[in-house]
Design an enzyme around this catalytic site. Structure first.
Site, short mmCIF file in Angstrom:
data_model
loop_
_atom_site.label_atom_id
_atom_site.label_comp_id
_atom_site.label_asym_id
_atom_site.label_seq_id
_atom_site.Cartn_x
_atom_site.Cartn_y
_atom_site.Cartn_z
N LYS A 97 38.32 -26.40 4.32
CA LYS A 97 38.62 -25.55 5.48
C LYS A 97 37.85 -25.99 6.73
O LYS A 97 38.26 -25.73 7.84
CB LYS A 97 38.38 -24.09 5.15
CG LYS A 97 39.40 -23.61 4.13
CD LYS A 97 39.52 -22.12 4.03
CE LYS A 97 40.66 -21.74 3.10
NZ LYS A 97 40.47 -22.22 1.72
C1 LIG Z 1 41.53 -22.43 0.79
C2 LIG Z 1 41.36 -23.34 -0.35
C3 LIG Z 1 42.48 -23.82 -1.09
C4 LIG Z 1 43.89 -23.37 -0.82
O1 LIG Z 1 44.42 -23.85 0.40
P1 LIG Z 1 45.66 -23.14 1.10
O2 LIG Z 1 45.77 -23.76 2.43
O3 LIG Z 1 45.34 -21.67 1.16
O4 LIG Z 1 46.87 -23.40 0.25
C5 LIG Z 1 42.24 -24.72 -2.11
N1 LIG Z 1 40.97 -25.12 -2.43
C6 LIG Z 1 39.89 -24.67 -1.75
C7 LIG Z 1 38.54 -25.14 -2.17
C8 LIG Z 1 40.04 -23.78 -0.68
O5 LIG Z 1 38.95 -23.34 -0.03
#
Ligand SMILES: *Cc1c(COP(=O)(O)O)cnc(C)c1O
Length: 480
Positions: free
Chosen positions: A124
């Site tokens: 993120k």
């Molecule tokens: C947020 C997240 C996901 C999922 O991603 P999306 O964009 O919500 O599909 C997968 N792995 C981790 C470690 C995350 O923080």
């Protein structure tokens, strides 16, 4: 470039107009009027660009209302090696999202694209770091301020705080459930001493925190008077920031632009893989986009059956890949809009039906039948046992420790390996963040990056309150 809503609203807004908001006024999600195309000449020229150069050319296609001479330095500051550090080696990472080839599996190469080298050790950061700099830029340009109110169970909140810390014009008020996060996650957030970051721990669980945010957001007068905004996963700038690394991964895994690759994406809210869909629509030669879910298989169920069925909080499992524990996929409407031939009336009708009945069913439509061929989407799900198995296999075969979310991606990727098509699994977090599961799978600890060794010992700064909307409003009023 003009933006439209998946439910029909089209008021000629450009990138900076939709940057600070969430949903479009009609409840839909913003998308460009049409996807910008990347020509063969451009694709050839982009192959050897550095990460910030690549980010600049990709983002330029979407942010046409920011002058190139303003966008370029902003992007360079965001994707600077100082911000993305190889935790194991303690070194700056020049290429920001390095590709690690694990090895050859069934006549094709299996690689990991590492997206978790930012400050909070999860993917993120890739989008949130850009958002921090874009917010600061647009707020200054417009002479505005913004107060971000959010709720977190751990990951999103810390990525937002690390992106917004010290940014002019922005304050973050982040609600978290007291005592419900890991000691590491708690320390990561509460140890921030920046004036513009305000952590609020409530007595309750994540859903209580989320309900408070919703209640404040529904008080439109209060919201407007206090310039309150959010940074959730439907934010369009977050999606386009993620488009960049699909290009990067493609170039790193191929020798020429005649080749195709497949991506396996650990998925929850469909934000990450939506960016892959957009890269493919722009002309990047992606063969398959593999949506990997955990036990919360809302998306896998859709791609297998044509039925999109959201879950209640009660039916949402708490799993060992917790950042994928979702009850509905908040970015999914963007893909459905494209799938329905960009018919806003059809899209609106489908999601109105979800609001009413909790699901829609397009299993008998030609659109559903065309998904794999036309859009490359396939899917799979993984359970706790299978996740542990994938962690063990990758460790034994390749001496890499992967985190539980990435393991879901690897597990599902194995079902879709094709001869001669490189398979890239997106690595979404570092194993150190989820050490309990690594211990369970391997009986060893995941190495924690040096910079985080003493994090639990640092001084913490947090306001404790009861789970109460008015107490939160009071804090907001006093601090802005
Ligand atoms: C947020 C997240 C996901 C999922 O991603 P999306 O964009 O919500 O599909 C997968 N792995 C981790 C470690 C995350 O923080």
């Amino acid at each position: 470039m003009k933006y439209i809503s998946t439910r029909g609203h089209a008021a000629g807004e450009q990138f900076c107009d939709i940057l600070l908001g969430g949903l479009a006024p009609d409840g839909g999600l913003y998308l460009p009027e049409s996807y910008p195309q990347v020509s063969a000449t451009e694709l050839a020229a982009w192959r050897n660009l550095s990460y910030p150069e690549l980010a600049f050319v990709v983002l330029s296609k979407f942010c046409t209302d920011i002058l190139p001479e303003e966008l370029a330095p902003l992007v360079s500051r965001t994707y600077a090696p100082q911000v993305f550090i190889n935790a194991r080696a303690g070194q700056w990472i020049e290429d920001i999202t390095p590709l690690t080839t694990l090895g050859v599996e069934r006549n094709t190469t299996l690689s990991l694209l590492s997206l978790s080298n930012g400050p909070t050790l999860a993917f993120k950061d890739m989008a949130m770091q850009l958002l921090g700099n874009l917010f600061e830029f647009v707020l200054k340009q417009r002479g505005q301020t913004l107060n971000i109110l959010g709720a977190t169970s751990g990951d999103t909140g810390s990525a937002a705080e690390y992106a917004m810390r010290g940014k002019k014009g922005v304050k973050v008020f982040m609600l978290s459930p007291k005592g419900k996060m890991s000691a590491f996650q708690t320390a990561q957030m509460y140890s921030l001493q920046d004036e513009n970051i305000i952590n609020i721990a409530i007595d309750g669980v994540f859903d209580d925190a989320q309900d408070i945010v919703k209640a404040v957001s529904n008080d439109h007068a209060f919201k407007a008077a206090h310039n309150i905004g959010t940074v959730n996963s439907i934010n369009w700038a977050r999606v386009i920031a993620q488009v960049v690394y699909y290009f990067k991964g493609y170039f790193a895994a191929t020798k020429s632009n005649d080749e195709q690759v497949s991506f396996a994406v650990p998925s929850g809210n469909f934000g990450n893989v939506c960016a892959g869909h957009i890269a493919r629509q722009m002309g990047l030669p992606i063969r398959k986009l593999i949506v990997a879910t955990n036990e919360n298989n809302v998306l896998d169920e859709f791609f297998k059956t044509g039925i999109y069925r959201v879950r209640t909080a009660k039916d949402t499992h708490h799993t060992s890949s917790p950042s994928m524990d979702i009850s509905k996929a908040s970015n999914f409407e963007r893909f459905i809009f494209d799938l329905m031939g960009r018919d806003a009336a059809k899209t609106r009708a489908l999601f109105k039906q979800v609001e009413k009945t909790g699901q829609f069913d397009i299993s008998n439509t030609p659109e559903f039948a065309s998904i794999e061929e036309k859009y490359g989407f396939v899917s799979g799900r993984s359970t706790h046992k299978q996740r542990l198995l994938a962690i063990r296999e990758v460790f034994h075969d390749y001496k890499e420790i992967i985190d539980p979310h990435t393991a879901d991606g690897v597990y599902v990727a194995f079902q879709y390996l094709e001869k001669g098509v490189p398979m890239i699994v997106l690595e979404t977090a570092q194993a150190a963040k989820f050490n309990e599961t690594i211990m369970e799978a391997l009986g060893v600890n995941a190495a924690r990056p040096d910079a985080y060794i003493d994090i639990e010992k640092r001084e913490q700064r947090v306001i404790h309150i009861a789970s109460d909307v008015n107490a939160v409003k009071d804090i907001l009023s006093k601090n802005i």
